[in-house]
Design a protein around this motif. Structure first.
Motif, PDB file in Angstrom:
ATOM      1  N   LYS A 176      -6.862  -8.276   2.414  1.00  0.00           N
ATOM      2  CA  LYS A 176      -7.161  -7.035   1.426  1.00  0.00           C
ATOM      3  C   LYS A 176      -7.895  -7.807   0.130  1.00  0.00           C
ATOM      4  O   LYS A 176      -8.255  -6.575  -0.442  1.00  0.00           O
ATOM      5  CB  LYS A 176      -6.006  -6.818   1.402  1.00  0.00           C
ATOM      6  N   MET A 332       0.441   0.685   5.907  1.00  0.00           N
ATOM      7  CA  MET A 332      -0.734   1.095   6.220  1.00  0.00           C
ATOM      8  C   MET A 332      -0.662   2.182   6.676  1.00  0.00           C
ATOM      9  O   MET A 332      -2.063   2.985   6.905  1.00  0.00           O
ATOM     10  CB  MET A 332      -1.474  -0.266   6.442  1.00  0.00           C
ATOM     11  N   GLN A 337      -3.906   4.931   6.759  1.00  0.00           N
ATOM     12  CA  GLN A 337      -5.211   4.056   6.360  1.00  0.00           C
ATOM     13  C   GLN A 337      -5.401   3.256   8.446  1.00  0.00           C
ATOM     14  O   GLN A 337      -5.908   2.426   8.463  1.00  0.00           O
ATOM     15  CB  GLN A 337      -4.973   2.645   5.644  1.00  0.00           C
TER      16      GLN A 337
END
Length: 378
Positions: A176, A332, A337
């Motif tokens: 990330k 996530m 996401q």
């Protein structure tokens, strides 16, 4: 629920049944309808030999799994996700390696893999914990399961998530913090691993190009793909070659892609080509475990050296279970996401139809079997 194996499982996967043993998993506060200690048999889909879909057989008298090692848990399965590997294993793909996993020391000469229950992804509830399991408790739905997902949705995540994470992070070196402005190409982006990889990379700020069929273009763009190339319109190397070069290529299709795909990478920049289509299990099936591993090592080593001379890195990616990775995936998913892509759901009585669908290919996400619901077998 067994959102995935937190550590390597010591037993053969038995996901297309109503119970499953893995090493350390678990978390759902729900009373189970039956105690695992009072059960000796269970319903399951098994195979008695390798072959086509015709070898699948339903039984209500499959042996109920028991905890053999102190780091294992017993799980009641609510939903199971199917993968192309399951179809391959039905036909005998990887049989040598799986046999070695079941009996690593070769001590049990009379042991047989049959009757064998297929499957690799499950979501469910912990029924019993081994003595060394401290992370989970009985009657827990495993903490790795995203709170925002149903069991059917969660069963679509573990295998593809662990595979994509292993390929992109462990092998590809992405994370990330270093993905922003990187250009990534995914060859074959509409299947289970591809759809997960698109979302993960976009959440990390990468620019993602995907090859897919024309009727899947809108689908992968909705998942976040920045650019698509239709492989049904002709050789994809031509339109891809007209684009800026890439920092990483994730190859889900294999075939002759290696012949031209590596030329699409930025030379002498640390760019990597990671393929998930490897001959490892084919080599061990054909040559045996030791010779198969040697053949595999020589092949990948030779290719890596060959392409390194051109300024790019050639790597093979593999499924690798990882608790920390799946913890990140859970966060996530719950943050919105990533969403699991379930293309179609089948009942437990429809396992042959579900396997047949996976075998046809051209997936738009995952196929899931609902094994039980609310504690009742379907």
């Amino acid at each position: 629920m067994n959102f995935a194996k937190r550590f390597v499982c010591r037993k053969v996967a038995i996901h297309l049944s109503n119970s499953h043993v893995v090493s350390r998993s678990g978390n759902l506060r729900r009373q189970l309808s039956t105690s695992s200690r009072s059960m000796t048999v269970m319903p399951a889909w098994v195979i008695d030999k390798y072959g086509t879909n015709d070898v699948l057989r339903f039984t209500r008298n499959a042996s109920f799994p028991t905890i053999s090692y102190p780091n294992e848990v017993l799980i009641k399965v609510f939903a199971a996700g199917l993968n192309p590997l399951d179809v391959g294993m039905r036909s005998g793909y990887g049989a040598v390696t799986m046999s070695m996993k079941r009996d690593p020391l070769g001590m049990n000469q009379s042991s047989s893999e049959f009757p064998l229950v297929l499957g690799r992804d499950v979501s469910g509830v912990i029924m019993e914990c081994g003595l060394d399991v401290k992370y989970f408790r009985e009657r827990d739905e495993i903490s790795l399961k995203p709170k925002s997902l149903s069991h059917t949705e969660a069963a679509a995540v573990p295998y593809v998530a662990a595979t994509a994470w292993s390929a992109l992070v462990n092998t590809g070196g992405l994370n990330k913090d270093n993905c922003a402005c990187k250009r990534i190409l995914i060859l074959g982006g509409s299947g289970g691993v591809g759809t997960f990889a698109i979302q993960m990379l976009k959440a990390w700020g990468a620019h993602v190009t995907v090859t897919c069929s024309q009727d899947a273009e809108r689908f992968v763009r909705e998942l976040g793909a920045d650019h698509t190339v239709d492989y049904t319109a002709g050789p994809v190397e031509e339109p891809l070659g007209a684009l800026d070069k890439f920092d990483l290529i994730l190859d889900n299709i294999g075939g002759d892609a290696e012949r031209w795909a590596l030329t699409l990478l930025k030379p002498w920049s640390g760019a990597k080509y990671v393929t998930l289509v490897t001959p490892f299990l084919q080599n061990t099936d054909r040559l045996g475990l030791a010779d198969g591993m040697m053949k595999t090592a020589l092949t990948v080593g030779g290719k890596a050296l060959k392409h390194l001379a051109s300024g790019v890195h050639y790597r093979w990616g593999f499924f690798a279970p990882s608790g920390p990775a799946l913890d990140e995936v859970r966060d996530m998913v719950d943050a919105g996401q990533i969403r699991p892509v379930v293309e179609e759901t089948f009942g437990f009585s429809q396992v042959p139809e579900a396997m047949e669908k996976v075998e046809k290919g051209h997936a738009r996400g995952k196929t899931v079997v609902q094994v039980s619901q609310g504690g009742q077998d379907l």
